[in-house]
Design a protein around this motif. Structure first.
Motif, PDB file in Angstrom:
ATOM      1  N   MET A 678      17.771  40.068  36.131  1.00 12.85           N
ATOM      2  CA  MET A 678      18.085  38.712  35.225  1.00 12.85           C
ATOM      3  C   MET A 678      18.043  37.606  36.481  1.00 12.85           C
ATOM      4  O   MET A 678      18.267  37.971  37.580  1.00 12.85           O
ATOM      5  N   GLU A 679      17.612  36.460  35.821  1.00 12.02           N
ATOM      6  CA  GLU A 679      17.741  35.272  36.821  1.00 12.02           C
ATOM      7  C   GLU A 679      18.974  34.600  36.999  1.00 12.02           C
ATOM      8  O   GLU A 679      19.336  34.344  38.070  1.00 12.02           O
ATOM      9  N   ASP A 680      19.712  34.406  36.078  1.00  9.33           N
ATOM     10  CA  ASP A 680      20.991  33.744  36.111  1.00  9.33           C
ATOM     11  C   ASP A 680      22.412  34.761  35.566  1.00  9.33           C
ATOM     12  O   ASP A 680      22.783  34.547  34.378  1.00  9.33           O
ATOM     13  N   PRO A 681      22.853  35.498  36.482  1.00  8.11           N
ATOM     14  CA  PRO A 681      23.810  36.318  35.863  1.00  8.11           C
ATOM     15  C   PRO A 681      25.220  35.563  35.290  1.00  8.11           C
ATOM     16  O   PRO A 681      26.063  36.367  34.914  1.00  8.11           O
ATOM     17  N   TYR A 682      25.347  34.288  35.845  1.00  9.84           N
ATOM     18  CA  TYR A 682      26.558  33.481  35.149  1.00  9.84           C
ATOM     19  C   TYR A 682      26.352  33.196  33.727  1.00  9.84           C
ATOM     20  O   TYR A 682      27.340  33.017  33.125  1.00  9.84           O
ATOM     21  N   MET A 683      25.170  32.838  33.399  1.00  9.91           N
ATOM     22  CA  MET A 683      24.805  32.365  32.151  1.00  9.91           C
ATOM     23  C   MET A 683      24.639  33.314  31.147  1.00  9.91           C
ATOM     24  O   MET A 683      24.673  32.909  29.952  1.00  9.91           O
ATOM     25  N   ILE A 684      24.649  34.500  31.631  1.00  8.52           N
ATOM     26  CA  ILE A 684      24.287  35.642  30.586  1.00  8.52           C
ATOM     27  C   ILE A 684      25.193  35.930  29.528  1.00  8.52           C
ATOM     28  O   ILE A 684      24.768  36.312  28.382  1.00  8.52           O
ATOM     29  N   PHE A 685      26.381  35.381  29.845  1.00  7.87           N
ATOM     30  CA  PHE A 685      27.637  35.788  28.675  1.00  7.87           C
ATOM     31  C   PHE A 685      27.625  34.394  28.097  1.00  7.87           C
ATOM     32  O   PHE A 685      28.614  34.432  26.840  1.00  7.87           O
ATOM     33  N   GLU A 686      26.785  33.208  28.026  1.00  8.61           N
ATOM     34  CA  GLU A 686      27.224  32.051  27.209  1.00  8.61           C
ATOM     35  C   GLU A 686      26.541  32.442  26.021  1.00  8.61           C
ATOM     36  O   GLU A 686      25.603  33.073  25.728  1.00  8.61           O
ATOM     37  N   ALA A 687      27.138  31.835  25.011  1.00  4.29           N
ATOM     38  CA  ALA A 687      26.668  31.925  23.482  1.00  4.29           C
ATOM     39  C   ALA A 687      25.371  31.249  23.415  1.00  4.29           C
ATOM     40  O   ALA A 687      25.197  30.248  23.935  1.00  4.29           O
ATOM     41  N   ASP A 711      42.364  41.743  27.894  1.00  6.52           N
ATOM     42  CA  ASP A 711      42.937  41.348  29.052  1.00  6.52           C
ATOM     43  C   ASP A 711      42.150  41.966  30.083  1.00  6.52           C
ATOM     44  O   ASP A 711      42.606  42.367  31.283  1.00  6.52           O
ATOM     45  N   GLY A 712      40.703  42.005  29.829  1.00 10.95           N
ATOM     46  CA  GLY A 712      39.903  42.453  31.012  1.00 10.95           C
ATOM     47  C   GLY A 712      38.835  41.561  31.352  1.00 10.95           C
ATOM     48  O   GLY A 712      38.981  40.292  30.949  1.00 10.95           O
ATOM     49  N   GLU A 713      37.945  41.968  32.374  1.00 10.43           N
ATOM     50  CA  GLU A 713      36.870  41.139  32.897  1.00 10.43           C
ATOM     51  C   GLU A 713      35.585  41.876  32.691  1.00 10.43           C
ATOM     52  O   GLU A 713      35.388  42.930  32.651  1.00 10.43           O
ATOM     53  N   ILE A 714      34.685  40.965  32.536  1.00  9.85           N
ATOM     54  CA  ILE A 714      33.259  41.545  32.404  1.00  9.85           C
ATOM     55  C   ILE A 714      32.312  40.634  33.488  1.00  9.85           C
ATOM     56  O   ILE A 714      32.496  39.420  33.170  1.00  9.85           O
ATOM     57  N   ARG A 715      31.178  41.276  33.815  1.00  8.42           N
ATOM     58  CA  ARG A 715      30.682  40.546  34.927  1.00  8.42           C
ATOM     59  C   ARG A 715      29.268  41.150  35.040  1.00  8.42           C
ATOM     60  O   ARG A 715      28.970  42.391  34.652  1.00  8.42           O
ATOM     61  N   ALA A 716      28.178  40.340  35.417  1.00  8.64           N
ATOM     62  CA  ALA A 716      26.786  40.941  35.543  1.00  8.64           C
ATOM     63  C   ALA A 716      26.269  40.655  36.997  1.00  8.64           C
ATOM     64  O   ALA A 716      26.496  39.643  37.483  1.00  8.64           O
ATOM     65  N   GLU A 717      25.356  41.616  37.601  1.00 11.98           N
ATOM     66  CA  GLU A 717      24.999  41.295  38.968  1.00 11.98           C
ATOM     67  C   GLU A 717      23.515  41.817  38.908  1.00 11.98           C
ATOM     68  O   GLU A 717      23.276  42.672  38.148  1.00 11.98           O
ATOM     69  N   LYS A 718      22.858  41.577  40.039  1.00  8.36           N
ATOM     70  CA  LYS A 718      21.568  42.188  40.200  1.00  8.36           C
ATOM     71  C   LYS A 718      21.517  43.433  41.010  1.00  8.36           C
ATOM     72  O   LYS A 718      22.299  43.508  41.901  1.00  8.36           O
ATOM     73  N   GLY A 719      20.789  44.596  40.637  1.00  5.30           N
ATOM     74  CA  GLY A 719      20.695  45.720  41.156  1.00  5.30           C
ATOM     75  C   GLY A 719      20.178  45.500  42.409  1.00  5.30           C
ATOM     76  O   GLY A 719      19.531  44.581  43.068  1.00  5.30           O
ATOM     77  N   GLU A 720      20.565  46.591  43.667  1.00  4.72           N
ATOM     78  CA  GLU A 720      20.134  46.579  44.834  1.00  4.72           C
ATOM     79  C   GLU A 720      18.581  46.922  44.896  1.00  4.72           C
ATOM     80  O   GLU A 720      17.766  46.071  45.591  1.00  4.72           O
ATOM     81  N   ASN A 721      18.343  47.743  43.981  1.00  6.52           N
ATOM     82  CA  ASN A 721      16.694  47.878  43.911  1.00  6.52           C
ATOM     83  C   ASN A 721      15.874  47.489  42.487  1.00  6.52           C
ATOM     84  O   ASN A 721      15.084  48.047  42.183  1.00  6.52           O
TER      85      ASN A 721
END
Length: 749
Positions: A678-687, A711-721
């Motif tokens: 993905m290009e922008d992990p922070y925008m991926i959860f925007e409607a 009451d949890g959190e979710i996030r996205a990251e780029k994989g190492e490989n």
């Protein structure tokens, strides 16, 4: 040299010498000396020596040396002394010679020594049966060599014979004394210590020139040990016969030529015949036995095989039907073997027959059951194959053979291993997954379930569902693997078509729902926004008035605030659609939740050739939440991973799902794909934000709303490989330390 001279010659010679000496000397006593010498002819050598000695003395007396004749009166005295001494010597020698043994006496003493030193008891009787002699062995046995027993009559020996043997022993002796036949018997004789021992007594009559009995000479040989051995042997033979009769088998014996000679009681009880019943004119006992007992359909085969054994000496083994005494034929297992002596010559045949009728019937029933089972296995609408514990194919049913065009025998004859049929029949994209699953099952002994494409005999690959179960014995050892394969190609296509239609319908539904939601939002928000615009315009109008009408303007500002709050309430109601009521939450096991979603997504993962790997911590506690909503989160994340790996080569399509205990009393769940990233992990959860070509940008926004509602959190990251990693955390009420990891790597399960 004188032992070869006859006794009369030796007796006459000293007599003649005495006469000559008497005539020459005038001494009459010399004649007396010659007569005495003749009387001692029985001792030839001594008589001859004595005569020579007397002659020498005479010559010395009448023809003395010169030095003796000059002595005067001394010579007559010397003559008298010499003749007196000679006479004394001669008489002494003759007397001593009478005491010396002759040759006959030597033979008698030698014979007596032999008899006394024989290791048997020797004895003799006269013609009347009176004892005339017993050797030393008799005295040693009867008296212990303490005193000599006097047995002047055989009747005196009766107390020495065992009471049970008296009648038989002495009755036979009386008969032999009367008839002159040899006396032979076995009896027990009492020893000096009171014990009895067995003896074998033999006596033979001595006869005179006229044939009359002059005496009896006998021996008694100790055969006690031999008798004990014979008794033990008879007892052993009796026990052996009882054993043979008690054995639950039909035992019989035959001569070296094959003629029956013995049959135990079991034979008589079973067949109702004895050996004597087989004596029929113009027939052998064997032929009669075969005709009486063997079933007509088996008779020729059994007779030929038995005759072949008798002629060649080889063992006989046949199974046939034997007639019972009530006429019923029963199956028996018959064996016959030869007994040979040290030279290899057959001395006897021994046979045994075992009734196997029940086992034969059970075998027939089992064979019929196997045929029925074979028909069942060949006709069931599934393909079946079996393998050894190590995985070597041992059986394929007819349906599988017809489907693939290959049978187990084809591989066995070609010497092929299991890997070769896999290469021939399994689709290239599924082979590695198939091998890995199969190897893990064979190594662990656990059953496996797998879906893969199998090549049909006419060329195309078709989807199949394979399930395998191991068969173990009571000790847990693997005996066999049983596998069934079902062709699900048509079902898979239907499911694929149904899934495609469902996705299209879902897409349309989503679009319609989104359109409806948009219209609803527009409708709900449009009114307060329009009112806000109108109130704003009115407020502006009243403020521009001269003088400004602040009262009216303030009233419009109040309406603007009211309408803005109304719009905010509308947005909150829309957001509440994605929030759950806390009263509907339950305890949810993250491990069970992940495995359940994996099973739900199994077909979709297999259809896209994606390998699923799980690393789930088995020690995690449960969390409070909405099971269905959490499933929706996982389903959305897995589908995003499937879509992201659409352009990745099949061998690199791996989706990993892991769970662990995280810091801060939270559980962390991670979904990792090998897609394009993905290009922008922070925008991926925007409607309404999406990186997919046809994405609506709603799924991940909904996921965030659900996780935040828990009451949890979710996030996205780029994989190492490469690829993407989505991680969400959920709080737990009772924190525990993470348990032992339960990490498994497998194909689609």
């Amino acid at each position: 040299m004188f032992r070869n001279v006859s006794e009369p010659v030796l007796a006459i010679f000293p007599l003649l010498m005495a006469i000559v000496l008497m005539l020459v000397t005038g001494e009459p006593w010399l004649l007396i000396m010659g007569v005495v010498s003749v009387c001692s002819f029985g001792t030839r050598l001594i008589g001859f020596i004595a005569t020579v000695f007397v002659t020498l003395l005479f010559a010395l007396a009448h023809f003395p040396p010169a030095h003796l004749t000059t002595k005067g009166d001394f010579f007559p005295s010397l003559q008298t002394a010499l003749f007196g001494g000679a006479a004394l010597v001669i008489f002494t020698m003759i007397r001593y010679a009478m005491l010396l043994p002759t040759k006959a006496d030597d033979r008698m003493r030698f014979a007596a020594a032999i008899v006394d030193n024989m290791p048997t008891m020797g004895w003799s009787l006269n013609s009347k049966g009176e004892y005339t002699y017993t050797n030393q062995a008799v005295q040693d046995y009867v008296t212990g060599n303490k005193r000599r027993t006097d047995l002047d009559d055989w009747k005196n020996a009766i107390p020495l014979v065992h009471p049970e043997d008296v009648e038989q022993t002495f009755g036979r002796l009386v008969e032999c004394l009367a008839s002159g036949e040899d006396f032979v018997t076995d009896c027990r004789i009492q020893r000096h210590d009171g014990s009895y021992r067995w003896f074998h007594a033999v006596a033979r009559a001595a006869r005179g020139a006229k044939g009359d009995i002059t005496g009896w000479y006998g021996t008694s040989v100790d055969i006690h040990e031999q008798k004990l051995v014979e008794q033990a042997l008879r007892e052993s033979e009796r026990e052996l016969r009882q054993l043979v009769d008690a054995i639950p088998a039909l035992i019989w014996c035959a001569t070296p030529e094959g003629e029956p000679s013995y049959a135990n009681k079991q034979v008589t009880a079973f067949a109702g015949i004895v050996i004597g019943d087989l004596e029929v004119p113009n027939k052998t006992r064997l032929r009669e036995a075969l005709e009486l007992t063997v079933h007509p359909d088996d008779r020729v085969r059994v007779s030929d095989a038995m005759m072949r054994s008798f002629s060649t000496g080889t063992s006989f083994a046949e199974i046939y039907r034997l007639r019972r005494h009530d006429g019923v034929f029963r199956w028996v297992d018959s064996r016959l073997a030869a007994l040979r002596d040290d030279t290899g010559k057959i001395t006897r045949w021994y046979g045994a027959l075992i009734d196997i009728d029940e086992s034969k019937q059970a075998e027939e029933a089992l064979r019929a059951s196997e045929r029925q089972l074979q028909l069942l296995v060949d006709t069931v609408p599934v393909m079946v194959w079996c393998a050894s514990p190590s995985g070597v194919p041992t059986y394929t049913n007819r349906r599988l053979s017809d489907y693939t065009g290959i049978r187990v025998g084809d591989f066995n004859q070609a010497g092929l291993e299991l890997s070769q049929p896999i290469d021939l029949l399994v689709h290239p994209d599924d082979r590695e997954r198939f091998r890995r699953a199969l190897a893990e099952s064979f190594a662990s002994g656990k059953p496996f379930t797998l879906r893969y494409r199998l090549k049909r005999h006419d060329g195309p690959y078709r989807w199949t569902d394979s399930r395998s179960e191991p068969l173990s014995d009571g000790d847990g050892r693997l005996l066999q693997w049983y596998t069934v394969i079902t062709d699900i190609e048509d079902e898979t296509r239907m499911q694929e078509e149904l899934r495609s239609a469902h996705e299209q319908l879902a897409s349309a539904s989503k679009a319609a729902s989104l359109s409806e939601l948009t219209a609803s939002i527009a409708h709900e928000v449009n009114q307060p926004l329009a009112s806000i615009v109108a109130s704003s315009q009115a407020c502006e109008h009243w403020l521009k008035a001269d003088p400004p009408n602040t009262k009216r303007a303030m009233a419009n500002v109040g309406r603007i605030v009211r309408d803005a709050n109304l719009a905010a309430d509308t947005i909150r109601r829309i957001r509440a659609l994605f929030q759950a009521n806390s009263e509907a939450r339950t305890l949810v096991s993250i491990k069970e939740l992940v495995l359940e979603v994996c099973r739900l997504m199994e077909d979709e993962l297999a259809a896209n050739a994606i390998q699923l790997r799980t690393g789930l911590d088995s020690g995690l506690p449960s969390v409070m939440g909405h099971r269905v909503q959490l499933q929706q989160v996982l389903v959305n994340l897995i589908r995003n991973g499937i879509d992201a790996m659409e352009q990745v080569p099949p061998e690199k399509r791996v989706l990993e799902i892991g769970s662990r205990y995280d810091a801060g009393n939270r559980i962390s769940v991670e979904v990792r794909d090998q897609g394009s990233g993905m290009e922008d992990p922070y925008m991926i959860f925007e409607a309404f934000y999406s990186t997919k070509r046809n994405g609506k940008g709603i799924g991940l926004a909904i996921c965030r709303s659900i996780i935040e509602a828990h009451d949890g959190e979710i996030r996205a990251e780029k994989g190492e490989n490469g690829g993407a990693v989505f991680t969400f955390t959920l709080p737990i009420n009772n924190p525990v330390q993470g348990g032992n990891g339960d990490t498994s790597t497998a194909g689609l399960q």
